[in-house]
Design an enzyme around this catalytic site. Structure first.
Site, PDB file in Angstrom:
ATOM      1  N   ASP A 102       0.836  -1.190   0.000  1.00  0.00           N
ATOM      2  CA  ASP A 102       0.000   0.000   0.000  1.00  0.00           C
ATOM      3  C   ASP A 102       0.875   1.247   0.000  1.00  0.00           C
ATOM      4  O   ASP A 102       1.724   1.403   0.889  1.00  0.00           O
ATOM      5  CB  ASP A 102      -0.857  -0.054   1.278  1.00  0.00           C
ATOM      6  N   SER A 108      -9.016  13.619 -13.685  1.00  0.00           N
ATOM      7  CA  SER A 108     -10.354  13.278 -14.173  1.00  0.00           C
ATOM      8  C   SER A 108     -11.093  14.532 -14.597  1.00  0.00           C
ATOM      9  O   SER A 108     -10.888  15.618 -14.031  1.00  0.00           O
ATOM     10  CB  SER A 108     -11.117  12.603 -13.040  1.00  0.00           C
ATOM     11  N   TYR A 132     -14.398  12.204  -3.705  1.00  0.00           N
ATOM     12  CA  TYR A 132     -13.545  11.638  -4.746  1.00  0.00           C
ATOM     13  C   TYR A 132     -13.059  12.740  -5.689  1.00  0.00           C
ATOM     14  O   TYR A 132     -11.859  12.881  -5.951  1.00  0.00           O
ATOM     15  CB  TYR A 132     -14.298  10.548  -5.532  1.00  0.00           C
ATOM     16  N   LYS A 138      -9.131  14.573  -6.525  1.00  0.00           N
ATOM     17  CA  LYS A 138      -8.445  14.831  -7.806  1.00  0.00           C
ATOM     18  C   LYS A 138      -8.057  16.311  -7.903  1.00  0.00           C
ATOM     19  O   LYS A 138      -6.959  16.657  -8.351  1.00  0.00           O
ATOM     20  CB  LYS A 138      -9.347  14.433  -8.987  1.00  0.00           C
ATOM     21  N   PHE A 185     -11.846  11.506 -19.469  1.00  0.00           N
ATOM     22  CA  PHE A 185     -13.300  11.605 -19.517  1.00  0.00           C
ATOM     23  C   PHE A 185     -13.841  10.227 -19.106  1.00  0.00           C
ATOM     24  O   PHE A 185     -13.472   9.748 -18.049  1.00  0.00           O
ATOM     25  CB  PHE A 185     -13.754  12.213 -20.850  1.00  0.00           C
ATOM     26  N   ASN A 197     -20.409   2.066 -12.716  1.00  0.00           N
ATOM     27  CA  ASN A 197     -20.290   2.704 -14.027  1.00  0.00           C
ATOM     28  C   ASN A 197     -21.227   2.074 -15.049  1.00  0.00           C
ATOM     29  O   ASN A 197     -21.603   0.905 -14.944  1.00  0.00           O
ATOM     30  CB  ASN A 197     -18.842   2.643 -14.517  1.00  0.00           C
ATOM     31  N   GLY A 217     -25.753  13.713  -7.619  1.00  0.00           N
ATOM     32  CA  GLY A 217     -24.340  13.981  -7.885  1.00  0.00           C
ATOM     33  C   GLY A 217     -23.969  13.903  -9.357  1.00  0.00           C
ATOM     34  O   GLY A 217     -22.867  14.284  -9.740  1.00  0.00           O
TER      35      GLY A 217
HETATM   36  C1  UD1 Z   1     -17.878   9.104 -12.561  1.00  0.00           C
HETATM   37  C2  UD1 Z   1     -17.108  10.328 -12.184  1.00  0.00           C
HETATM   38  C3  UD1 Z   1     -15.758  10.299 -12.860  1.00  0.00           C
HETATM   39  C4  UD1 Z   1     -15.019   9.062 -12.441  1.00  0.00           C
HETATM   40  C5  UD1 Z   1     -15.814   7.870 -12.855  1.00  0.00           C
HETATM   41  C6  UD1 Z   1     -15.051   6.671 -12.325  1.00  0.00           C
HETATM   42  C7  UD1 Z   1     -18.208  12.441 -11.751  1.00  0.00           C
HETATM   43  C8  UD1 Z   1     -19.005  13.560 -12.321  1.00  0.00           C
HETATM   44  N1  UD1 Z   1     -17.840  11.509 -12.611  1.00  0.00           N
HETATM   45  O1  UD1 Z   1     -18.204   9.255 -13.932  1.00  0.00           O
HETATM   46  O2  UD1 Z   1     -14.988  11.398 -12.456  1.00  0.00           O
HETATM   47  O3  UD1 Z   1     -13.754   9.036 -13.006  1.00  0.00           O
HETATM   48  O4  UD1 Z   1     -17.134   7.931 -12.284  1.00  0.00           O
HETATM   49  O5  UD1 Z   1     -15.788   5.683 -11.819  1.00  0.00           O
HETATM   50  O6  UD1 Z   1     -17.905  12.416 -10.598  1.00  0.00           O
HETATM   51  N2  UD1 Z   1     -25.667   5.639 -15.599  1.00  0.00           N
HETATM   52  C9  UD1 Z   1     -26.918   5.052 -15.668  1.00  0.00           C
HETATM   53  N3  UD1 Z   1     -27.108   3.854 -15.045  1.00  0.00           N
HETATM   54  C10 UD1 Z   1     -26.103   3.204 -14.360  1.00  0.00           C
HETATM   55  C11 UD1 Z   1     -24.822   3.796 -14.317  1.00  0.00           C
HETATM   56  C12 UD1 Z   1     -24.648   5.031 -14.940  1.00  0.00           C
HETATM   57  O7  UD1 Z   1     -27.853   5.596 -16.257  1.00  0.00           O
HETATM   58  O8  UD1 Z   1     -26.351   2.115 -13.808  1.00  0.00           O
HETATM   59  C13 UD1 Z   1     -25.444   6.922 -16.272  1.00  0.00           C
HETATM   60  C14 UD1 Z   1     -24.997   8.030 -15.325  1.00  0.00           C
HETATM   61  O9  UD1 Z   1     -26.111   8.690 -14.781  1.00  0.00           O
HETATM   62  C15 UD1 Z   1     -24.167   8.914 -16.253  1.00  0.00           C
HETATM   63  C16 UD1 Z   1     -23.569   7.924 -17.264  1.00  0.00           C
HETATM   64  O10 UD1 Z   1     -24.384   6.749 -17.186  1.00  0.00           O
HETATM   65  O11 UD1 Z   1     -24.999   9.785 -16.954  1.00  0.00           O
HETATM   66  C17 UD1 Z   1     -22.135   7.542 -16.949  1.00  0.00           C
HETATM   67  O12 UD1 Z   1     -22.053   7.141 -15.579  1.00  0.00           O
HETATM   68  P1  UD1 Z   1     -20.741   6.480 -14.948  1.00  0.00           P
HETATM   69  O13 UD1 Z   1     -20.249   5.401 -15.837  1.00  0.00           O
HETATM   70  O14 UD1 Z   1     -21.046   6.134 -13.532  1.00  0.00           O
HETATM   71  O15 UD1 Z   1     -19.650   7.629 -15.011  1.00  0.00           O
HETATM   72  P2  UD1 Z   1     -19.697   9.131 -14.471  1.00  0.00           P
HETATM   73  O16 UD1 Z   1     -20.660   9.291 -13.363  1.00  0.00           O
HETATM   74  O17 UD1 Z   1     -19.815  10.022 -15.646  1.00  0.00           O
END
Ligand code: UD1
Length: 348
Positions: free
Chosen positions: A64, A131, A156, A160, A184, A205, A303
């Site tokens: 770690d 990020s 988080y 960054k 991104f 994600n 968020g």
């Molecule tokens: C987030 C963080 C990003 C980070 C990344 C790593 C923010 C703004 N963004 O990205 O900095 O590096 O996580 O994990 O803090 N969605 C759905 N259903 C789901 C999952 C996601 O509809 O089950 C939608 C979300 O609402 C979003 C898009 O898909 O609009 C992408 O989501 P996600 O993959 O979680 O990434 P971010 O939130 O953009």
């Protein structure tokens, strides 16, 4: 004659998602790679997979980085590093809200220890994983590196922002060089389907949730919000193929080693420059996989921002790097990876 001629690179978090893809690209470009990973969100088997792809087993240390004694001992015994790529960090937005101190301690202490090691043992070059979260919801799109850093939406995101500030104030003083890469939304997997995103537990994600739903591990995908101010009402992100992203790190490392940087702290956006809505991502997945995805529109996730995509002109011009892979290629490789995971777990 040695197999390596480009220098030795330490990759922290090298068993993780972006880290493992970057290790493969580094090895394929002739760098010798050493990985440090505590395996808190990855598996030791990833190192075997890397060796299977490249034919070269990277040196691997499990500890770690918030432990200074271990970190110091590592630097003490590795005095010929050409550079460091620092991926190791926690990255789950929701988790960071539930336990902020765990995030601050992990993400900041590990960075500070890396910088201390660089200062004490004279390692000059650092590539840092930042990020697009540092921008929050930008006032204008596409977002440029010079856009204002907004109030963080999560601990988080704040780690960054703080990491970038720590770097900004440290590099000049200690004669170090840093390139911070603002990712991104990384997605997709290596074409071999031997490495990819391997979330432990329920994925946060979008893309791993899509592929796990399609394979039957999850019942349905929740689409968070359909009332955003976007053409189809769902939120927009700039998805980028993880292999494109990995390649940018090699460009950044070469830029530092060859003395091509224009200042001791540079920042680049890494995206494709194109935004896709959640529904567009689903359509692309359905097209390339031939599977109908079970999804339901639900409330917005707290968020989440409405839309963001990158202005990539700085990375394109200065680094000479450009993303190459399309959204369909991202979805297809993510799906092939999920299929490969299903096959290997069926064998067990
Ligand atoms: C987030 C963080 C990003 C980070 C990344 C790593 C923010 C703004 N963004 O990205 O900095 O590096 O996580 O994990 O803090 N969605 C759905 N259903 C789901 C999952 C996601 O509809 O089950 C939608 C979300 O609402 C979003 C898009 O898909 O609009 C992408 O989501 P996600 O993959 O979680 O990434 P971010 O939130 O953009």
């Amino acid at each position: 004659m040695t197999q390596y001629n480009m220098g030795k690179i330490l990759v922290t978090g090298g068993a993780g998602y972006i880290g493992s893809h970057t290790v493969v690209e580094l090895q394929q470009q002739g760098f010798e790679v050493i990985i440090i990973d505590n395996l808190s969100n990855s598996h030791a088997g990833v190192v075997d997979r890397i060796a299977e792809i490249t034919g070269i087993r990277p040196e691997f240390h499990r500890f770690d980085l918030i432990d200074w004694k271990e970190t110091k001992a590592f630097f003490e015994s590795h005095r010929d590093l050409s550079g460091i790529i620092h991926f190791a960090a926690f990255k789950a937005v929701g988790e960071s809200v539930e336990d902020p101190l765990r995030y601050y301690r992990n993400n900041l202490d590990s960075l500070i220890n890396i910088l201390q090691g660089m200062k004490d043992y004279k390692v000059k070059n650092l590539v840092f994983s930042s990020s697009c979260t540092v921008y929050g919801q930008p006032d204008s799109l596409p977002v440029k590196e010079t856009s204002p850093i907004k109030e963080a939406w999560s601990p988080y995101g704040n780690t960054k922002q703080m990491s970038e500030q720590i770097l900004r104030f440290s590099v000049g003083t200690y004669g170090l060089k840093t390139i911070a890469l603002r990712y991104f939304n990384p997605t997709g997997a290596h074409e071999s389907a031997l490495i990819g995103e391997l979330p432990i537990g329920i994925p946060n994600n979008l893309v791993p949730f899509i592929t796990q739903t399609a394979i039957g591990k999850r019942e349905f995908l929740r689409v968070f919000g359909s009332d955003y101010d976007t053409p189809d009402g769902t939120a927009i992100r700039d998805y980028i193929h993880v292999v494109d992203l990995a390649k940018a790190h090699i460009v950044a490392v070469n830029r530092m080693i060859s003395g091509g940087t224009k200042s001791d702290f540079e920042i680049f956006n890494l995206g494709t420059g194109n935004g896709f809505s959640v529904l567009e991502v689903i359509r692309s997945f359905e097209k390339v996989s031939g599977k109908k995805l079970n999804y339901r529109i639900v409330e917005r996730r707290s968020g989440d921002i409405e839309k963001v995509w990158a202005d990539t002109s700085l990375a394109n011009g200065e680094l000479g790097w450009k993303s190459e892979k399309s959204i369909d290629e991202m979805m297809l490789s993510a799906w092939n990876w999920e299929l490969a995971l299903a096959k290997s777990s069926a064998k067990k």
